[in-house]
Design a protein around this motif. Structure first.
Motif, PDB file in Angstrom:
ATOM      1  N   MET A 137       0.825  -1.203   0.000  1.00 42.03           N
ATOM      2  CA  MET A 137       0.000   0.000   0.000  1.00 42.03           C
ATOM      3  C   MET A 137       0.862   1.257   0.000  1.00 42.03           C
ATOM      4  SD  MET A 137      -2.991  -1.223  -0.248  1.00 42.03           S
ATOM      5  CE  MET A 137      -3.930   0.283  -0.041  1.00 42.03           C
ATOM      6  N   ALA A 138       1.963   1.229   0.766  1.00 35.53           N
ATOM      7  CA  ALA A 138       2.879   2.374   0.788  1.00 35.53           C
ATOM      8  C   ALA A 138       3.551   2.560  -0.569  1.00 35.53           C
ATOM      9  CB  ALA A 138       3.931   2.183   1.882  1.00 35.53           C
ATOM     10  N   LYS A 139       3.878   1.452  -1.230  1.00 31.56           N
ATOM     11  CA  LYS A 139       4.471   1.494  -2.579  1.00 31.56           C
ATOM     12  C   LYS A 139       3.503   2.130  -3.567  1.00 31.56           C
ATOM     13  CE  LYS A 139       6.315  -1.796  -6.052  1.00 31.56           C
ATOM     14  NZ  LYS A 139       5.421  -1.532  -7.197  1.00 31.56           N
ATOM     15  N   TYR A 140       2.269   1.696  -3.550  1.00 25.71           N
ATOM     16  CA  TYR A 140       1.254   2.221  -4.475  1.00 25.71           C
ATOM     17  C   TYR A 140       1.002   3.706  -4.208  1.00 25.71           C
ATOM     18  CZ  TYR A 140      -3.236   2.244  -7.033  1.00 25.71           C
ATOM     19  OH  TYR A 140      -4.265   2.516  -7.895  1.00 25.71           O
ATOM     20  N   GLU A 141       0.940   4.084  -2.945  1.00 26.02           N
ATOM     21  CA  GLU A 141       0.733   5.491  -2.584  1.00 26.02           C
ATOM     22  C   GLU A 141       1.877   6.355  -3.118  1.00 26.02           C
ATOM     23  OE1 GLU A 141      -1.132   8.783  -0.499  1.00 26.02           O
ATOM     24  OE2 GLU A 141      -1.848   6.755  -0.912  1.00 26.02           O
ATOM     25  N   TYR A 142       3.116   5.882  -2.924  1.00 24.35           N
ATOM     26  CA  TYR A 142       4.288   6.615  -3.397  1.00 24.35           C
ATOM     27  C   TYR A 142       4.274   6.761  -4.912  1.00 24.35           C
ATOM     28  CZ  TYR A 142       9.172   7.034  -4.913  1.00 24.35           C
ATOM     29  OH  TYR A 142      10.326   7.400  -5.559  1.00 24.35           O
ATOM     30  N   GLU A 143       3.941   5.679  -5.600  1.00 26.41           N
ATOM     31  CA  GLU A 143       3.948   5.713  -7.063  1.00 26.41           C
ATOM     32  C   GLU A 143       2.867   6.651  -7.601  1.00 26.41           C
ATOM     33  OE1 GLU A 143       5.781   1.206  -7.665  1.00 26.41           O
ATOM     34  OE2 GLU A 143       3.617   1.545  -7.846  1.00 26.41           O
ATOM     35  N   LEU A 144       1.701   6.618  -7.008  1.00 28.68           N
ATOM     36  CA  LEU A 144       0.634   7.530  -7.434  1.00 28.68           C
ATOM     37  C   LEU A 144       1.008   8.983  -7.166  1.00 28.68           C
ATOM     38  CD1 LEU A 144      -2.533   5.596  -6.200  1.00 28.68           C
ATOM     39  CD2 LEU A 144      -1.847   5.972  -8.575  1.00 28.68           C
ATOM     40  N   ARG A 145       1.694   9.213  -6.062  1.00 22.25           N
ATOM     41  CA  ARG A 145       2.077  10.580  -5.709  1.00 22.25           C
ATOM     42  C   ARG A 145       3.014  11.185  -6.759  1.00 22.25           C
ATOM     43  NH1 ARG A 145       3.312   9.410  -0.731  1.00 22.25           N
ATOM     44  NH2 ARG A 145       5.584   9.585  -0.901  1.00 22.25           N
ATOM     45  N   SER A 146       3.729  10.336  -7.479  1.00 16.95           N
ATOM     46  CA  SER A 146       4.666  10.846  -8.487  1.00 16.95           C
ATOM     47  C   SER A 146       3.939  11.538  -9.641  1.00 16.95           C
ATOM     48  CB  SER A 146       5.531   9.695  -9.030  1.00 16.95           C
ATOM     49  OG  SER A 146       4.763   8.805  -9.829  1.00 16.95           O
ATOM     50  N   ILE A 147       2.667  11.207  -9.857  1.00 20.56           N
ATOM     51  CA  ILE A 147       1.925  11.807 -10.976  1.00 20.56           C
ATOM     52  C   ILE A 147       0.649  12.505 -10.517  1.00 20.56           C
ATOM     53  CG2 ILE A 147       2.845  10.341 -12.808  1.00 20.56           C
ATOM     54  CD1 ILE A 147       0.436   8.497 -12.437  1.00 20.56           C
ATOM     55  N   GLU A 148       0.528  12.738  -9.224  1.00 18.25           N
ATOM     56  CA  GLU A 148      -0.642  13.451  -8.710  1.00 18.25           C
ATOM     57  C   GLU A 148      -0.638  14.899  -9.209  1.00 18.25           C
ATOM     58  OE1 GLU A 148      -3.340  13.034  -7.483  1.00 18.25           O
ATOM     59  OE2 GLU A 148      -3.909  14.427  -5.902  1.00 18.25           O
ATOM     60  N   GLY A 149      -1.787  15.356  -9.703  1.00 17.93           N
ATOM     61  CA  GLY A 149      -1.944  16.756 -10.075  1.00 17.93           C
ATOM     62  C   GLY A 149      -1.372  17.142 -11.421  1.00 17.93           C
ATOM     63  N   ILE A 150      -1.025  16.178 -12.283  1.00 22.97           N
ATOM     64  CA  ILE A 150      -0.425  16.547 -13.580  1.00 22.97           C
ATOM     65  C   ILE A 150      -1.459  16.578 -14.705  1.00 22.97           C
ATOM     66  CG2 ILE A 150       1.787  15.564 -12.861  1.00 22.97           C
ATOM     67  CD1 ILE A 150       1.290  13.254 -14.817  1.00 22.97           C
TER      68      ILE A 150
END
Length: 251
Positions: A137-150
């Motif tokens: 879950m922490a991995k998925y959260e981190y990966e999504l955060r890389s493209i949040e808001g683009i």
């Protein structure tokens, strides 16, 4: 590679192990083992010999106990694999990098690649039913955060992460298989091609296969081999990121 599947055991038991929800005994002798010790032994075997060698009996032998002792802590191999997956996901540094979304997503790809290279047995586990542990879950959260808001929708964000991780999975599989061929055969790619050069010269027909002859020769001269995993990874990753950039520009 022998294929295993995450989520192949009892999902409820896996979740209990992943989140530490097992009931603790209030009386009786002190437990002789821990789940962490079992997972550590299993990882040692899988890293060294692959998942096919990682049986409950082999793990028990590593720990110096009977196989039935393990089942007091882990119901079976399926649940053990789920915990192993989540444990190695915890090794990801999830490093925050400077730069735009492309730099962040590039880092996501490279972290996943390093994880596969450190634990090639990961390629033997199909994760369409992923173990929903804390590290995943922490991995998925981190990966999504890389493209949040683009500018991507939530569905597109999930698909973009799946695209990058899927590319990395395929690229690393080729690299690992190439390395294993060298290890098991005892000869390098260059040595193999040199040994077969007389035959290749007999069957090669530059007039009949002009493009294959030209391109194959150019690649061989460039890398001293018919394939270079580093170049292939860099080229492919850049093209994947180019595709996402093109989508964003089209908005």
């Amino acid at each position: 590679m022998n294929q295993e599947y995450s989520g192949s055991g009892d999902p409820a038991k896996s979740l209990e192990l992943l989140w530490g929800l097992q009931p603790r005994p209030t009386r009786g002798p002190k437990p002789a083992l821990t789940v962490d010790a079992i997972v550590e032994a299993a990882l040692k075997l899988a890293d060294a010999e692959g998942l096919a060698a990682m049986s409950m009996r082999r793990v028990a032998d590593e720990l110096g106990v009977g196989a039935m002792t393990l089942y007091r802590y882990v119901p079976g191999k399926g649940e053990l694999i789920d915990v192993m997956l989540d444990t190695v996901y915890g090794e990801l540094p999830r490093r925050e990098v400077d730069g735009d979304w492309r730099a962040r997503l590039d880092e996501v790809a490279r972290e996943n690649r390093r994880l596969y290279l450190n634990h090639p047995w990961l390629l033997q586990v199909a994760t369409s039913r992923p173990p929903l542990g804390p590290n995943l879950m922490a991995k998925y959260e981190y990966e999504l955060r890389s493209i949040e808001g683009i500018g991507l929708t939530d569905v597109e964000m999930d698909a973009a992460i799946a695209l990058v991780n899927g590319y990395v999975h395929g690229a690393v599989r080729s690299a690992v298989e190439a390395a294993q061929v060298i290890q098991r055969s005892g000869i390098t790619d260059k040595q193999w091609w040199l040994a077969h050069e007389p035959l290749l010269e007999k069957i090669g027909d530059a007039a009949k296969f002009p493009l294959a002859s030209r391109v194959g020769s150019t690649v061989g001269q460039e890398f001293d081999a018919p394939y270079d995993s580093e170049h292939s990874f860099e080229f492919g990753l850049a093209r994947v990121l180019d595709g996402i950039a093109a989508l964003l520009r089209s908005r």
